[in-house]
Design a protein around this motif. Structure first.
Motif, short mmCIF file in Angstrom:
data_model
loop_
_atom_site.label_atom_id
_atom_site.label_comp_id
_atom_site.label_asym_id
_atom_site.label_seq_id
_atom_site.Cartn_x
_atom_site.Cartn_y
_atom_site.Cartn_z
N MET A 116 6.52 4.61 -2.57
CA MET A 116 5.72 5.06 -2.74
C MET A 116 5.59 6.57 -3.35
N ASN A 117 6.63 7.14 -4.05
CA ASN A 117 6.60 8.28 -4.63
C ASN A 117 7.08 8.17 -5.90
N GLY A 118 7.57 6.38 -5.97
CA GLY A 118 7.16 6.02 -8.12
C GLY A 118 6.20 6.09 -8.29
N MET A 119 5.47 5.44 -7.49
CA MET A 119 3.40 5.16 -8.15
C MET A 119 3.35 6.43 -8.76
N GLN A 120 3.51 7.50 -7.52
CA GLN A 120 3.12 8.71 -7.89
C GLN A 120 3.29 9.24 -8.98
N ASN A 222 10.11 14.87 -4.68
CA ASN A 222 10.90 13.75 -3.19
C ASN A 222 11.71 13.13 -3.83
N VAL A 223 13.12 13.21 -3.02
CA VAL A 223 14.39 13.07 -3.31
C VAL A 223 14.89 12.53 -4.68
N GLY A 224 14.11 13.46 -5.40
CA GLY A 224 14.20 13.33 -6.78
C GLY A 224 13.09 13.10 -7.79
N ILE A 225 12.04 12.79 -6.86
CA ILE A 225 11.37 11.68 -7.97
C ILE A 225 10.16 13.11 -7.15
N ASN A 226 9.19 13.75 -8.90
CA ASN A 226 8.22 14.47 -8.87
C ASN A 226 6.91 13.98 -8.68
N SER A 227 6.54 14.10 -7.01
CA SER A 227 5.19 13.20 -6.62
C SER A 227 4.73 14.70 -5.44
N LEU A 228 3.49 13.86 -5.00
CA LEU A 228 2.68 14.96 -4.04
C LEU A 228 4.05 15.52 -2.42
N VAL A 273 5.62 -4.28 -1.14
CA VAL A 273 4.09 -4.83 -1.31
C VAL A 273 3.22 -3.95 -1.11
N ALA A 274 3.81 -4.04 0.95
CA ALA A 274 2.55 -2.83 1.79
C ALA A 274 2.76 -1.73 1.67
N VAL A 275 3.49 -1.01 0.79
CA VAL A 275 3.46 0.69 0.55
C VAL A 275 2.47 0.62 -0.78
N ILE A 276 2.64 -0.66 -1.00
CA ILE A 276 1.34 0.11 -2.70
C ILE A 276 0.02 0.95 -2.13
N PRO A 277 -0.65 0.07 -0.90
CA PRO A 277 -2.31 0.58 -0.69
C PRO A 277 -1.95 1.44 -0.09
N LEU A 280 -1.35 3.79 -2.80
CA LEU A 280 -3.23 4.61 -3.41
C LEU A 280 -3.73 5.25 -2.79
N ILE A 281 -3.56 4.91 -1.10
CA ILE A 281 -4.25 5.90 -0.30
C ILE A 281 -4.05 7.60 -0.07
N PHE A 282 -2.97 7.58 -0.85
CA PHE A 282 -2.10 9.02 -1.01
C PHE A 282 -2.63 9.86 -1.58
N MET A 283 -2.78 9.36 -2.90
CA MET A 283 -3.01 9.68 -4.53
C MET A 283 -4.82 9.99 -3.87
N PHE A 284 -5.78 8.89 -3.08
CA PHE A 284 -6.69 9.19 -3.02
C PHE A 284 -6.99 10.71 -2.73
N ILE A 285 -6.82 10.49 -1.77
CA ILE A 285 -6.90 11.78 -0.44
C ILE A 285 -6.24 12.87 -0.54
#
Length: 701
Positions: A116-120, A222-228, A273-277, A280-285
């Protein structure tokens, strides 16, 4: 047209109410498990908090490079790393709570959190402005000897100027600045040397998808990943998804060609796969929600006279009987709903900035910290921002710990000028933990007939001392909660809220782990005050003043309420054998069951240890019977003080029978959710019940 009669209306309303009640009863077990899940990381915080507080006190009072400095820093960082990684700890604990402590689910939760954080991180970027519209303001040598002049130069021409001197600032604007030295009336945005948009602290703004100018405080590692910076929220959701995937797929058998990925190996793949949506939801809102929560955190801090603390405690204490208070305070303690350091600095008005600088200079040595002797607000803000852990901290408890770890550049008193009263959702608890509830215990004991007081004195005084020392309230609270709920909601809750009101009024900043007892007061009040002057004397010792106020308030309120309300507190009914603790260990040492009968097969040679174990198994078996038998039990769990159970039919539960077994101070049945308050013994009962249920179910197959 057929008319809608009043009888039909009433029938429909009745059915709707029944459906609502059923829905509430079904959601209670879910929320109960969530509350229990929070206790796993919370249980780590006391020791982490001790290391952080003591370490900060040692390092701040030791010269750099000395053994004391390195030792204190070591302790400090050992504690600080736990608070810095709360999101992933919550993620793992939620997954465990909903999967009966499955290790596979825990690993899966970590995978989901990283994905999840890697996507962000992949989509997060800074806002680089077009070079043709960026201007640099520079100081160059003037025409006269020793004189200087200020010029605006296009960013593209900057490198070609032979006599260019020090750059003062970079700005982005569509206006032509070549003929002016002033920005008055010009629409511009400040950028850095890399043409990235920056905020007042010199930190870059971020963009995510179509959302621009995301404040730096909403971005973290977050655990070394720059994210929200979602606080614990994202961790909770990922943990829930991991648990759902585990429960649904851990026994799935795939076709033979891909059978290697069957069962538990399939779970992390599905979760991936399940955490991809979700991501995206967290990135949107989340950028909008995060900014909204930050605004709420700042606005609630502007309420006068501790009103925010008062409202908080009314809600928090009301949820204690249902075990849901952990769910309520989590956002306020660990997300920007409870306030944000970065937001406090970035939204400060001119009056607040001036007040802050004045107070800060009294508490810190600007020159020693590398600042001008008369620093500006921006100078101090840039210094704070140079420590990302402190700058991006949010939530009442998290900010408290980060400030304690960085008192050399910022303390609680400084932040008062920015209307950030850290501790407003914590400090009030000390008032009724240290003296309030212990005095309530004394009041209840004095209502016991004199001839029985000696017999029950140990019960009340041990419970009172436990509350004072550690802040564990269940033995006292649940004694009167289940005997007379009106005492809890009509006497205890209002007094607890007043304790928070007074603490907020005095602007006390003493933090805690989860309890608010004397140990927490020493670690987060006394040590930070004497060790690093993290707060004023008024702030730390006003806590004791609140406790002194609450002591007589609790004593007289409970004494007369119990007396004239005729509440049959333990020992008052004439029984000299009243107990709030288990009898099982004592009887087991005599070779007896809970009901007094001799343990089958026991002899004088049976060790006390074996007898105790047999008694516990007997007790667990009896509890299963009183819960309606093996077929009525869906789930068995436990938290810090309660046995938490989910059953199919709550009407089959005999809570009086469970209490009669000893050790329990009360039981609560809400729909299919059952909670039995033990205060410690539940940790021994839970595994034995699970073992017995497994054996009973296997025997029926």
């Amino acid at each position: 047209m057929k008319s809608f009669s009043s009888i039909e209306w009433k029938s429909g309303a009745k059915n709707s109410w029944a459906m609502f009640k059923k829905g509430c009863s079904n959601i209670m077990p879910t929320l109960s498990k969530l509350s229990k899940a929070f206790l796993l990381p919370i249980a780590l915080l006391p020791i982490a908090g001790v290391f952080l507080g003591v370490g900060a006190a040692i390092s701040s009072n030791s010269d750099a490079g000395t053994f004391g400095y390195f030792f204190g820093t070591l302790l400090n960082k050992m504690g600080d790393v736990c608070f810095g990684n709360l999101p992933i700890l919550f993620c793992i604990s939620v997954a465990l709570a909903y999967t009966k402590d499955s290790g596979i689910a825990a690993i899966t939760a970590v995978v989901g959190f990283l994905v999840m954080n890697g996507m962000q991180a992949a989509l997060l970027h800074t806002q680089v402005m077009d070079a043709s519209n960026v201007w640099a303001q520079i100081n160059v040598a003037g025409s006269g000897e020793g004189t200087t002049q200020t010029l605006w130069v296009s960013f593209n021409e900057l490198a070609s100027i032979a006599r260019f001197g020090d750059v003062i600032q970079y700005v982005y604007t569509t206006s032509d600045l070549s003929t002016t030295q002033s920005l008055e009336g010009v629409s511009y945005q400040v950028v850095n040397a890399s043409r990235e948009l920056i905020d007042g602290a010199g930190l870059v703004y971020y963009s995510l998808l179509w959302i621009n100018k995301i404040p730096n405080g909403l971005i973290t590692s977050n655990v070394g990943i720059n994210s929200l910076n979602t606080g614990v929220f994202a961790g909770i959701f990922v943990g829930a998804i991991a648990a759902k995937c585990y429960n649904k797929f851990h026994q799935t058998q795939l076709p033979s060609a891909i059978s290697f990925f069957s069962g538990t190996k399939l779970v992390p793949i599905v979760t991936f796969v399940a955490v991809i949506p979700l991501s995206l939801i967290f990135m949107f809102i989340w950028p909008y929600i995060g900014m909204g929560l930050a605004a709420f955190g700042q606005a609630s801090g502007n309420l006068p006279g501790g009103i925010d603390s008062f409202i908080y405690e009314v809600a928090e204490r009301s949820l204690v009987p249902f075990g849901l208070h952990h769910v309520f305070y989590a956002p306020l303690w660990w997300t920007n709903a409870g306030g944000s350091i970065a937001e406090a600095f970035n939204t400060a008005n001119e009056a607040q900035q001036n007040a802050f600088v004045e107070i800060w200079m009294k508490n810190h040595d600007a020159v020693a910290l590398g600042l001008p002797a008369m620093p500006k607000f921006d100078d101090i803000r840039n210094l704070i921002a140079s420590r990302p852990d402190l700058w991006t901290s949010m939530g009442d408890q998290t900010m408290a710990y980060k400030v304690i770890a960085n008192t050399d550049i910022l303390n609680f008193t400084d932040l008062e000028a920015l209307n950030l009263n850290i501790g407003r959702f914590q400090s009030g608890k000390f008032g009724f933990m240290l003296l309030g509830l212990p005095m309530a215990g004394l009041a209840m004991w004095l209502n016991v007939p004199k001839e029985n007081r000696k017999e029950v004195m140990g019960i009340y005084f041990s419970a009172a001392f436990t509350c004072f020392l550690t802040g564990i309230t269940e033995p006292i609270e649940y004694t009167f909660l289940f005997l007379a709920p009106w005492l809890f909601y009509g006497v205890h809750m209002p007094l607890a809220a007043l304790s928070f009101l007074f603490a907020g009024l005095f602007k006390t900043h003493v933090s805690m782990t989860v309890s608010g007892g004397f140990i927490d007061y020493i670690v987060f009040g006394v040590i930070p005050f004497f060790g690093s002057k993290a707060m004023t004397a008024k702030s730390v010792f006003a806590i004791l003043g609140v406790a002194v106020i609450m002591a007589p308030a609790y004593f007289f309120s409970f004494y007369f309420a119990v007396k004239y309300g005729k509440v049959m507190v333990p020992g008052r009914d004439g029984s000299a054998n009243a107990q709030l603790a288990t009898k099982a260990d004592y009887k087991a040492s005599k070779g007896l069951n809970v009901d007094g009968s001799k343990i089958e097969g026991s002899t004088s040679k049976v060790s006390a240890k074996d007898a105790v174990e047999e008694a516990r198994i007997q007790k667990a078996t009896k509890i299963i019977e009183f819960l309606g038998g093996e077929g009525n039990i869906v789930d068995v769990d436990a938290c810090a003080s309660r046995l938490r159970l989910t059953v199919k039919d709550g009407s089959l539960v005999d809570k009086d029978g469970i209490i009669s077994l000893g050790g329990a101070t009360g039981a609560l049945v809400r729909g299919t959710n059952v909670q039995v308050v033990y205060g410690g013994e539940q940790e021994a009962i839970k595994p034995r019940m699970i073992k017995i249920l497994d054996e009973q179910r296997k025997s029926k197959k």
